[in-house]
Design a protein around this motif. Structure first.
Motif, PDB file in Angstrom:
ATOM      1  N   GLY A 115      -4.406   0.749  15.523  1.00 20.29           N
ATOM      2  CA  GLY A 115      -5.503  -0.184  15.726  1.00 20.29           C
ATOM      3  C   GLY A 115      -5.115  -1.163  16.830  1.00 20.29           C
ATOM      4  N   GLN A 127      -5.371   3.861  -6.969  1.00 17.64           N
ATOM      5  CA  GLN A 127      -6.481   4.226  -6.081  1.00 17.64           C
ATOM      6  C   GLN A 127      -6.737   5.723  -6.283  1.00 17.64           C
ATOM      7  OE1 GLN A 127      -5.714   4.327  -1.847  1.00 17.64           O
ATOM      8  NE2 GLN A 127      -7.816   3.768  -1.333  1.00 17.64           N
ATOM      9  N   ALA A 148      -0.547   4.525  -1.425  1.00 17.84           N
ATOM     10  CA  ALA A 148      -1.378   5.572  -2.039  1.00 17.84           C
ATOM     11  C   ALA A 148      -1.676   6.726  -1.088  1.00 17.84           C
ATOM     12  CB  ALA A 148      -2.689   4.972  -2.535  1.00 17.84           C
ATOM     13  N   GLY A 149      -1.264   6.587   0.167  1.00 16.26           N
ATOM     14  CA  GLY A 149      -1.582   7.611   1.175  1.00 16.26           C
ATOM     15  C   GLY A 149      -0.851   8.925   0.923  1.00 16.26           C
ATOM     16  N   LEU A 189       0.842  -1.201   0.000  1.00 16.56           N
ATOM     17  CA  LEU A 189       0.000   0.000   0.000  1.00 16.56           C
ATOM     18  C   LEU A 189       0.879   1.254   0.000  1.00 16.56           C
ATOM     19  CD1 LEU A 189      -2.848  -0.944   2.522  1.00 16.56           C
ATOM     20  CD2 LEU A 189      -2.592  -1.496   0.081  1.00 16.56           C
ATOM     21  N   GLU A 225      -9.856   0.386  15.558  1.00 21.36           N
ATOM     22  CA  GLU A 225      -9.079   1.595  15.303  1.00 21.36           C
ATOM     23  C   GLU A 225      -9.133   2.504  16.528  1.00 21.36           C
ATOM     24  OE1 GLU A 225      -7.044   2.106  12.526  1.00 21.36           O
ATOM     25  OE2 GLU A 225      -7.554  -0.010  12.650  1.00 21.36           O
ATOM     26  N   PRO A 243      -8.245   8.449  -1.608  1.00 23.12           N
ATOM     27  CA  PRO A 243      -7.799   7.707  -0.422  1.00 23.12           C
ATOM     28  C   PRO A 243      -8.979   7.386   0.502  1.00 23.12           C
ATOM     29  CG  PRO A 243      -7.250  10.024  -0.185  1.00 23.12           C
ATOM     30  CD  PRO A 243      -7.938   9.886  -1.514  1.00 23.12           C
ATOM     31  N   LEU A 244      -9.713   6.371   0.126  1.00 24.95           N
ATOM     32  CA  LEU A 244     -10.937   6.035   0.864  1.00 24.95           C
ATOM     33  C   LEU A 244     -10.683   5.039   1.988  1.00 24.95           C
ATOM     34  CD1 LEU A 244     -13.364   5.759  -2.198  1.00 24.95           C
ATOM     35  CD2 LEU A 244     -12.965   7.734  -0.723  1.00 24.95           C
ATOM     36  N   GLY A 245      -9.417   4.744   2.236  1.00 35.54           N
ATOM     37  CA  GLY A 245      -9.088   3.835   3.332  1.00 35.54           C
ATOM     38  C   GLY A 245      -8.303   2.623   2.860  1.00 35.54           C
ATOM     39  N   THR A 246      -7.730   1.924   3.845  1.00 36.61           N
ATOM     40  CA  THR A 246      -6.880   0.770   3.518  1.00 36.61           C
ATOM     41  C   THR A 246      -7.689  -0.357   2.864  1.00 36.61           C
ATOM     42  OG1 THR A 246      -7.172   0.096   5.833  1.00 36.61           O
ATOM     43  CG2 THR A 246      -5.099   1.184   5.264  1.00 36.61           C
ATOM     44  N   ASN A 253      -1.972  -3.331  15.823  1.00 38.63           N
ATOM     45  CA  ASN A 253      -1.928  -3.862  14.462  1.00 38.63           C
ATOM     46  C   ASN A 253      -0.816  -3.170  13.700  1.00 38.63           C
ATOM     47  OD1 ASN A 253      -2.495  -4.711  11.841  1.00 38.63           O
ATOM     48  ND2 ASN A 253      -4.138  -3.193  11.561  1.00 38.63           N
ATOM     49  N   TYR A 290     -12.196   0.239   6.138  1.00 37.86           N
ATOM     50  CA  TYR A 290     -11.087  -0.291   6.931  1.00 37.86           C
ATOM     51  C   TYR A 290     -10.741  -1.716   6.493  1.00 37.86           C
ATOM     52  CZ  TYR A 290     -11.779   3.194  10.779  1.00 37.86           C
ATOM     53  OH  TYR A 290     -11.880   4.303  11.557  1.00 37.86           O
ATOM     54  N   TYR A 350       3.046  -2.235   3.840  1.00 35.80           N
ATOM     55  CA  TYR A 350       3.019  -0.795   3.567  1.00 35.80           C
ATOM     56  C   TYR A 350       4.321  -0.347   2.892  1.00 35.80           C
ATOM     57  CZ  TYR A 350      -0.819  -0.330   7.041  1.00 35.80           C
ATOM     58  OH  TYR A 350      -1.980  -0.424   7.746  1.00 35.80           O
TER      59      TYR A 350
END
Ligand code: UD1
Ligand code: CA
Length: 495
Positions: free
Chosen positions: A168, A101, A36-37, A34, A182, A104-107, A197, A225, A129
């Motif tokens: 989390g 993506q 894209a953040g 991941l 979370e 950024p709508l979440g993981t 997490n 999530y 990540y």
């Protein structure tokens, strides 16, 4: 030997230990990274993932760990600053798939994007990540082994930390993980839980694909999530386990430049320590920075304030520093480099550089040669035993063997339009404060008188002299003062 150690140092970091690889009988179907953040806390125009530690980008470290698992497919989810990240990916991992993506709508959404790119997929999917640089392949192998050993549908890599704020939390029922809560959604009681997490998981691909279709943004952040897959799996009667990673650095992400510096220091510490264990004397590990691609043979000394970068290699017996930075340099056996800066330079065995030398690209110093104080070189081949000891600019020059270049010599290599090369034959001697106006050729054994401006070739064994002839006028000073000239002493002028 030099290269051997480079591989060893890297293998240690990348976890390509062949024994461990043997345990990974089957490779995983995919690794999803991941990336894209937004990384806003870096406060940078450069994507967070392109910021470097120990000579490589965050993303490159993350991909190393992932690629070491040898997955059937590797997909990187890109979004924020996508152009930069994609261009960088093309350089460092051209075969990696890219999933885009858009928002950024979440993981959970990020993984859904990756799964869409992967299409019909079965087996194990690892999620990691792009901003967790100290994660290693070895740890991922252990995670997959734990997943297989317990026959889990989901295995979460967790860590027990002193301050779990923001992470989390792992809600457990004995060995099984019930849910991940979370921080923003957690009750005061749940926030007491110290097991967090890491964001690194192994999923059964079918369960993951199905679970992703059930995610909703009904949470404090209004995001999808990925962590909700855990509760989904449990509801399906599937087994969810945790793999607790004890190396606290391995799961730590970089969100700002303070964390970047902290993790850089830790990674550097590990690299420097591995060199020390392999026989390199490092006087002050804290002020010594060695990038991952550097190789150093045993029985070398690295003094405080030294920075070794890129593909630099140091042969046995060499002494580097203090206060020296070498980038992509090759240093031969028993050579010394003291308080100097060098890039793309070759320093042969028994040669000496410094203090205060500046070696620019294309410098090749021969065996036993010397580049001394306040000397700048560029595209300069300096033959065996030749010396450029003091206050010289030596650019675009080819020097034979046993040459001596006097203090303050300038190789004038630029006519305002072109760079031109001059050559100096074996055993030639250039007197101090001379200028060699390129292109000129000084023959073997020739001698250039001090203070000469040389604009024409000097044949082998000849003297080149090009300066105003000195006159000495007897008694001149006294007569000058008598005439009341400047420089006469005060007592004389009072007379
Ligand atoms: C996430 C986890 C949390 C865990 C923490 C570990 C969720 C919901 N929470 O928290 O349990 O403790 O990681 O660091 O998963 N990303 C995307 N697209 C997005 C959102 C994120 O690609 O839409 C990427 C980011 O670039 C980053 C990673 O996913 O690499 C994690 O994102 P981040 O926002 O840091 O996760 P948290 O919400 O802090
Ligand atoms: Ca984070």
């Amino acid at each position: 030997m030099a290269l051997g150690f480079a591989l060893l140092a890297c293998a240690d970091r990348m976890g390509v230990d062949p024994d461990l690889k043997g345990e990974m009988a089957e490779s995983v179907a995919a690794v999803i990274v991941l990336a894209a953040g937004a990384g806003t806390r870096m406060k940078s125009r450069t994507s967070k993932l392109l910021h470097t530690l120990c000579g490589r980008s965050l993303l490159s470290w993350a991909l190393d760990a992932a690629q070491g698992l040898d997955p059937e497919r590797l997909v990187v989810v890109v979004g924020h600053e996508r152009d930069q990240v994609e261009a960088h990916l093309n350089d460092i991992a051209p075969t990696a798939l890219k999933a885009i993506q858009e928002q950024p709508l979440g993981t959970g959404d990020a993984v859904r994007t990756a799964m869409a790119t992967l299409g019909d997929i079965h087996g194990e999917v690892v999620v990691t990540y792009g901003d967790v640089p100290l994660l290693t392949t070895d740890i991922l192998i252990n995670l997959v082994a734990a997943h297989r050993g317990a026959d889990n549908a989901v295995t979460v890599m967790t860590a027990v930390v002193d301050d779990p704020t923001g992470y989390g939390r792992i809600l457990r029922d004995g060995v099984e993980v019930v849910a991940i809560r979370e921080h923003k959604d957690a009750t005061a009681e749940e926030r007491q839980i110290g097991e967090i997490n890491s964001g690194i998981y192994v999923f059964d691909a079918d369960l993951l694909a199905e679970g992703l279709t059930h995610l909703t943004p009904a949470n404090a952040q209004g995001e999808l999530y990925l962590t909700d897959i855990v509760a989904y799996a449990r509801a399906q009667g599937s087994r969810v386990g945790a793999y607790v990673e004890s190396d606290r650095w391995a799961t730590e992400g970089v969100n700002d430049r303070v964390q970047l510096a902290t993790l850089s220091a830790e990674l550097n510490h590990r690299i420097v320590e591995s060199h020390m264990r392999a026989g390199v004397t490092v006087i002050d590990p804290k002020t010594t920075w060695i990038e991952a691609g550097v190789s150093i043979e045993p029985d070398t000394e690295v003094w405080p304030g030294t920075i070794l970068r890129g593909a630099t290699s140091i042969a046995t017996g060499a002494i580097i520093g203090p206060d020296t930075r070498l980038t992509d340099c090759e240093v031969g056996e028993r050579a010394t480099v003291l308080r100097s800066e060098a890039t793309l330079a070759t320093i042969a065995a028994d040669a000496n550089v410094g203090p205060f030398s500046y070696l620019r690209p294309g410098t090749q110093l021969g065996p036993g040669g010397k580049i001394g104080a306040f000397v700048e070189t560029k595209n300069a081949h300096i033959g065996a035993g030749s010396k450029v000891p003091h206050l010289t600019y030596c650019g675009d020059a080819v020097l034979g063997e046993g040459v001596n270049i006097g203090a303050g010599t300038i190789f004038a290599n630029y006519d305002g339009t072109h760079k031109l090369t001059s050559t100096v034959g074996d055993r030639a001697f250039v007197g101090s404060d001379s200028v060699l106006v390129a292109p000129v050729h000084i023959g073997d054994d020739a001698l250039i008188a001090a203070g000469s401006v040389i604009t024409a070739d000097v044949e082998a064994g000849s003297l080149g002299i090009a300066r105003g002839r000195q006159r000495t006028i007897a008694g001149w000073v006294q007569s000058f003062r008598r005439r009341g000239g400047a420089g006469a002493s005060q007592s004389e002028t009072k007379e």
